[in-house]
Every structure is written in structure tokens, then in C-alpha cells.
Design an enzyme around this catalytic site. Structure first.
Site, short mmCIF file in Angstrom:
data_model
loop_
_atom_site.label_atom_id
_atom_site.label_comp_id
_atom_site.label_asym_id
_atom_site.label_seq_id
_atom_site.Cartn_x
_atom_site.Cartn_y
_atom_site.Cartn_z
CG HIS A 72 -5.61 -28.85 -9.26
ND1 HIS A 72 -6.12 -27.60 -9.07
CD2 HIS A 72 -5.20 -28.89 -10.54
CE1 HIS A 72 -6.03 -26.91 -10.19
NE2 HIS A 72 -5.46 -27.67 -11.11
CE LYS A 114 -15.91 -28.25 -10.18
NZ LYS A 114 -15.32 -29.58 -9.98
NE ARG A 116 -13.23 -35.70 1.62
CZ ARG A 116 -13.18 -35.00 0.50
NH1 ARG A 116 -14.09 -35.21 -0.44
NH2 ARG A 116 -12.23 -34.12 0.28
CD GLU A 176 -16.97 -21.56 -11.82
OE1 GLU A 176 -15.81 -21.26 -11.45
OE2 GLU A 176 -17.70 -22.36 -11.20
#
Ligand code: MV4
Length: 668
Positions: A237, A118, A294, A202
Site C-alpha cells: 500500500h 472515510k 496536502r 464496499e
């Protein structure tokens, strides 16, 4: 024409079947690999060739690069399609394929690597001027520094594991005084899950939407976007429903997001199908989240709105062909929506399930309805198994319509034609979701399911007279099908309440949370219009049309129904229209059925592995005391004593793999 003549699919289930569908259309031959658990799986059957690569655990089969490469070499495959999950985003595998002279149908290893972490991905995106959530994604990790950064960003902030995914190692921090503790928690979780406790910070967006852009690039440097998908409807999630276009998204934002996604792909030298995920706030500000290198589960909705076959494009691009269109050629056609049918229990925090599918019926496919499944329809009562070793998704049902409203209606009808019995599923939950007012109005966000939980998880309802009536008709049908050996013609072998010259009057009893429901049926032999009395109220009933396997058509008080009834001991599963009902039937003829509950024989709740046996032969136990622990789907299930008593026999040992309904313990 393609120069690739043979593709090995390094995957299983619906995506393997999906890829093979395109290969067959293009005249490309297919090689499947399968684990021991998948010896009878659909993907292994439909492939031109199929090879066993190891035990059920993916770690020992679908994730072993050498085994897959060996099969590719042995069979002379030109290319490998990795599907999604498993090795699809493993740069080592992409590299190993190329080294072996086999085309990896996916991006270059360098592009996979660039988006792997990330923090690194965010640094690259910053350079490419892709909008980021305000935050810190550098190398410094000491608490004082990070806490000062949090202060700069302004609370609430979100701590994310750099190696993270699926919400692991993610903590919301509301105020400065909680920062230290939450940082420690996030790092601990990240270390345990990924072996890497690097975090980034963040600004926390309160209730964003998840909107992602499908991109496509060829080896000649042409990169386009195939519009967006809104995947906000998630739980734990994991996506449950995806649609394109995103409801209410302005054309201006669509173009900006598309341009940002293309910039992201170009910045890392992307080739093939990829997805750039963004968070979108209520003012249509969008922020880069991550890139999936992908083909994704939800790609069919993009195929519907663009009219393209993304797997075909992947294959063509992989062999060096140019994209056959430019951005200006692309237009959105109507609306598409996908739902994921899972073996899981929505009423129990969406706990994943497993086990044999006892009945499975998919909707009829058309140009507006598509079903992507890795399991077969099972009309006769013994279908494929949802294994504890893999993802519990049963199938995807996808619909296309001229607009969102039409699309929802078509998808709802398709789900009403869908029936699954066996493991618990989210089918009724999905139907309820598609009828939810806020959902229909397009008010989707990542917290939608949590916020609408009460409306989406229907309260227990009483058994209706339709349900009771149809259950009785199903039981009567079932008896007709049963051969009453040895002499079916003899009245002594007839199980019904047959009487010479007279009408049968039979009583059926059901229980529902302690409440008893009684239905009487009056009928004559060979006469298809029984008269039912449901708790004292008469209803006219008739069998209609054909009845085959477990399905029957019937009319109740003038209304037509198609129903399916499964009968196992005391347990009935009745499916009709948008209903999926589980009933307790007090079967007067089934001794075992009478006995199957409260008799002290305890069964495995689902297939799994015994991880602990807490009692011994002859142990005296108290009600609620843990007896055996079974691990399934990464969760532990404790089987407890239903009452005070004594252990009579134990049928399982630690380490045993047990099937659903296997008797584990007898108990007095
Ligand atoms: C966020 C966020 C709010 N603010 N980042 C969840 C998993 C990971 N992929 C990123 N996630 C989020 N990141 C900021 N700065 C909210 C989520 C989030 C979420 C995102 C997409 C889909 C579903 C979600 C459910 C809860 C939280």
C-alpha cells in the site's frame, strides 16, 4: 512578489528541501526545524535558520505542535509549510497556526476534518454527486445489518476501517459464509491501529487502477484540476512509481474525473493543493476513494506536465492571491514519471532498511531529469544516514519526455547514472520495472507488482566476466590510492607483487555461493594496461580517463565502463551501468576480512533497538537458536546462532540503541 517573507517548514528530508528550493527562488527566507537525529541533515543545513526541536522520535519532535509554533513565533515566520506526513493533515495544527496569527500553507481546518474519516467523506461526496463504489457507509455497525448490506451489494465485498489507511483494517470477503469472521478481524485490526472499529462495506473491485486528480483552489472560490496521476504501481500500500497522464486514459474520462474532483473540492470549501483519489476499473468507471488534503510526494510529475510550481502556487494562494489561470488555460505537455528510491529489500518482501549511505551518486539534472532528495551525494565513502525513525525514502528521480516511451527511456538512463551503496535499495528493482514489457505497454494496475513479481525480482545470476574484471581493476586502483607508509618508495612497503624488472602476476579470488572465481592480472608498474585472465580467458583491460574518489573509467575487451568499487573487509560493492553487484573477495592481506564471517562474532543487521537478549554468558546454544532480538523499522529481527556453540561475550543489553555492524555477541 509575495507578502509572505519567511516560512517555517515543519518537516524534514526531501520535501523540506523541495519547499526551500521554491522559497529561495521567490526570495522568501526559510526556517528549518530538526530532531537530534537530523542535526547534520541537509534540510537543516540549507535553511536560512534551523532549530533543534527534540529527540529523534517524531512523536517527540516533528509531531509536537507547540515546539514548532514556538520556533515560528520566535523567528517571526509569517507562514508554516507542513510538507506531507507529520502534521500536514492535522486539523488541530491548522487551527493552532491560524490562532497564533501564522498562515498554515494548506486547506482550512474544516476541509481537513471533512475528509478525515472515510464514512463521513463518502456521505459528503454522495451529496456532491461524486461517484462512489456501491456500498454502505452509514453509522449502523451490528453484524446482521452489515451482512445484509453485503448481500445487497453482492460478493465479493471489501470491509474497510472508516479511520483506515495503508490497507490496515481492510478485508476482502469472497462469500457470505466468511463475512462474520472477516468483520471481526477487520474490527480487531482497526481498533488496534486507530482506536476506532467503525467499518464500511464496499463492492470489491478485482484489480483496479489508482488514478488521482490534482486539484487547486484559491480563496476567491476558483477551483481547477491539474489532470491526473496514475499511481497504480504500489507494494504494501505504498506507491513506488507515479506517472502523468494515466496511460491509455480517454479524454472523456479525464474530463469527467476532473469535474468530479473539482466538485469534491468545492463541496468542502477547499483551498490550496489537494488530491482526489479514485479507483478506476477496466471500463474506465471511476469511484471516489479518499481526498488527501496536502501536497503529495508525487506532485513533481504534475509540475512537469503542466509547467507549474505547485509549492509557489500554494504560497500565493495561502497569502490570498488569485489563481493566475483558468481551466481552459491548462494543457498536458508530454509525459512525466517518478520513481521512489527506497532503502528497502525487494527480495525480502520490501523490508525497510536503514543505515549509513556509503556511496551516493545522482544523475545529472536537466530540463528532462529532476532529483528530489533530502540527502547529499556521498562520493568519498561516508554519507548521510537513513534513520530508522523516519520514512526510508532516499530520493525521487523524475523524468519528462514528449511521450511515455521517451520518458521511460530518459528515466532508465537517469537510474543507470544513479548509484547507492550502504543499505539495500530498490534501485535494481526500479530499473527492471522500467524494462518490463507489460509495464512498457502501459498495463498498470494495483496488483501489478504482485502479478509480475517473478520478472521483477531477478534470479541470482552468476558473476559475469565484466563484473570480475572490473572488480579486479577497482582493487588495483584502490591500492594505487593507498599511501603505503612509512616509505612509499620502498619495494618492501609495496603491497603488490612487485618484482625487479619484471611484470607483476597477481591472483584475485572471489566466492559466490560457495563457488570460487579466479582472476589473474599481469601488469607492469606505472603501465595502465593490465592483462586480465578471468577463469582462464584473457581479456584486454585498460584504465582510461580520470579516476576520482571511488570511481574509475576502464575498457574491457573494447567496451567502456564507468565503475565504482567499495571495499570493506571481504565485502565488495561494484556498481556500473545498470549493475549493482555484491561480491565476496578473499583478501589475502586482510586478517580481519578473512575472519569476518563464520568467526562467531554476530552483528546487528541494521541500526535498531535491542528488545530481547535470550542467552547468558556461557550459555550452550544449538544452531538456529534465537540469541538477540533487534527491533528496527517497526519489525523485529532475530539473530540466531550460526552453529552449535557457547556464548563467549555479550555486548548489548535490552533497550540499547545499536548501530549497524556493531558486534552484539561473541560465540564459539
Ligand atoms: C479498494 C480496492 C478494491 N475495491 N476498494 C487499498 C488501500 C485503500 N486506500 C483502498 N484500497 C483499495 N480499495 C474497493 N472497493 C482495492 C484497493 C487496493 C489498492 C488501492 C489503491 C492502490 C493500491 C491498492 C492495492 C491493493 C488494494
Amino acid at each position: 512578489m509575495t507578502t509572505i517573507k519567511k516560512i517555517l517548514i515543519a518537516n524534514r528530508g526531501e520535501i523540506a528541501c523541495r519547499v526551500m528550493r521554491t522559497c529561495q527562488r521567490l526570495g522568501i527566507s526559510t526556517v528549518a526545524v530538526y530532531s537530534e537525529a537530523d542535526a547534520k541533515a541537509l534540510h537543516a543545513e540549507v535553511a536560512d535558520e534551523a532549530y533543534l526541536i527534540g529527540p529523534p522520535a517524531a512523536r517527540e519532535s516533528y509531531l509536537v505542535m507547540d515546539k514548532i509554533l514556538d520556533v515560528a513565533k520566535k523567528t517571526g515566520a509569517d507562514a508554516i509549510h507542513p510538507g506531507y506526513g507529520f502534521l500536514s493533515e492535522n486539523e488541530e495544527f491548522a487551527e493552532a497556526c491560524e490562532k497564533a496569527g501564522i498562515i498554515f500553507i494548506g486547506p482550512p481546518a474544516s476541509a481537513i476534518l471533512a475528509m478525515g474519516g472515510k464514512s463521513e467523506a463518502k456521505a459528503l461526496m454522495e451529496k456532491a454527486r461524486v461517484p462512489l463504489v456501491p456500498g454502505y457507509h452509514g453509522d449502523k455497525q451490528d453484524e446482521r445489518f452489515l451482512s445484509a448490506e453485503a448481500e445487497k451489494i453482492g460478493y465479493p465485498v471489501l470491509i474497510k476501517a472508516s479511520a483506515g489507511g495503508g490497507g490496515k483494517g481492510m478485508r476482502v470477503v469472497e462469500t457470505a459464509k466468511d463475512f462474520s469472521e472477516q468483520l471481526a478481524g477487520a474490527k480487531r485490526e482497526a481498533k488496534a491501529a486507530f482506536g476506532d472499529d467503525h467499518v464500511l462495506i464496499e463492492k470489491y473491485l478485482a484489480n483496479p487502477r489508482h488514478v488521482e486528480i490534482q486539484v487547486f483552489a484559491d480563496r476567491q472560490g476558483n477551483t481547477v484540476y491539474l489532470f491526473e496521476r496514475d499511481c497504480s504501481i504500489q507494494r504494501r500500500h505504498q506507491k513506488v512509481l507515479e506517472e502523468a497522464p494515466a496511460p491509455g486514459l480517454s479524454e472523456a474520462t479525464r474530463e469527467k474525473m476532473g469535474a468530479a474532483a473539482v466538485a469534491a473540492a468545492k463541496a468542502i470549501g477547499y483551498v490550496g493543493a489537494g488530491t482526489v483519489e479514485f479507483l478506476l476499473d477496466a471500463k474506465e468507471n471511476f469511484y471516489f476513494m479518499e481526498m488527501n488534503t496536502r501536497l503529495q510526494v508525487e506532485h513533481p510529475v504534475t509540475e512537469y506536465i503542466t509547467g507549474l510550481d505547485l509549492v509557489e502556487l500554494q504560497i500565493r494562494v495561502a497569502e490570498g492571491q488569485k489563481l493566475p489561470f483558468t481551466q481552459n488555460d491548462l494543457k498536458i505537455d508530454g509525459h512525466a514519471m517518478e520513481v521512489r528510491l527506497y532503502a528497502e529489500d525487494p527480495a525480502n518482501n520490501f523490508l525497510p532498511g536503514a543505515g549509513q549511505i556509503k556511496f551516493l551518486r545522482f544523475p545529472l539534472e536537466s530540463d528532462k531529469v529532476r532529483v528530489d532528495a533530502g540527502v547529499r551525494e556521498a562520493p568519498f565513502g561516508q554519507g548521510d544516514t537513513i534513520s530508522i525513525h523516519y520514512d526510508p525514502m532516499i530520493a525521487k528521480v523524475i523524468a519528462h519526455g514528449k511521450d511515455r516511451k521517451t520518458c521511460i527511456e530518459t528515466l532508465k538512463r537517469a537510474l543507470d547514472e544513479t548509484m547507492v551503496a550502504g543499505p539495500k535499495t530498490n534501485l535494481v528493482f526500479l530499473r527492471t520495472l522500467l524494462s518490463n514489457k507489460a509495464f512498457i505497454e502501459g498495463k498498470v494496475s494495483t496488483h501489478f507488482i504482485k502479478e509480475h513479481e517473478k520478472e521483477l525480482l531477478p534470479a541470482k545470476h552468476a558473476l559475469s566476466k565484466e563484473t570480475l574484471g572490473l572488480a579486479v581493476l577497482g582493487l588495483m586502483k584502490e591500492r594505487e590510492r593507498m599511501p603505503s607508509a612509512p616509505d612509499a618508495a620502498s619495494p618492501w612497503n609495496d603491497l603488490s607483487a612487485w618484482r625487479i624488472g619484471g611484470a607483476d602476476v597477481e591472483t584475485f579470488k572471489f566466492t559466490d555461493g560457495g563457488k570460487e572465481h579466479i582472476v589473474t592480472a599481469t601488469s607492469r608498474r606505472g603501465f595502465s594496461h593490465p592483462e586480465l585472465s578471468v577463469e582462464g580467458k584473457k581479456i584486454a583491460a585498460a584504465f582510461e580517463g580520470s579516476s576520482y574518489d571511488l570511481s574509475y573509467d576502464a575498457k574491457l575487451d573494447g567496451q567502456h565502463f564507468n565503475a565504482v568499487l567499495l571495499h570493506e573487509g571481504r565485502h565488495l560493492t561494484l556498481m556500473y551501468g545498470s549493475h549493482h553487484e555484491e561480491l565476496h573477495y578473499l583478501d589475502p592481506l586482510s586478517y580481519e576480512a578473512e575472519d569476518d564471517e563464520g568467526d562467531g562474532r554476530l552483528h546487528a543487521p541494521m541500526p535498531g533497538k535491542v528488545v530481547a537478549v535470550r542467552v547468558e554468558l556461557g550459555s550452550k546454544v544449538k544452531k538456529g537458536q534465537p540469541l538477540i532480538i533487534v527491533e528496527a523499522m517497526k519489525m523485529e529481527h532475530t539473530i540466531t546462532a550460526p552453529s552449535d556453540g557457547e556464548v563467549l561475550s555479550i555486548h548489548a543489553r535490552v533497550g540499547d540503541q545499536v548501530d549497524e555492524k556493531l558486534e552484539l555477541i561473541a560465540f564459539k
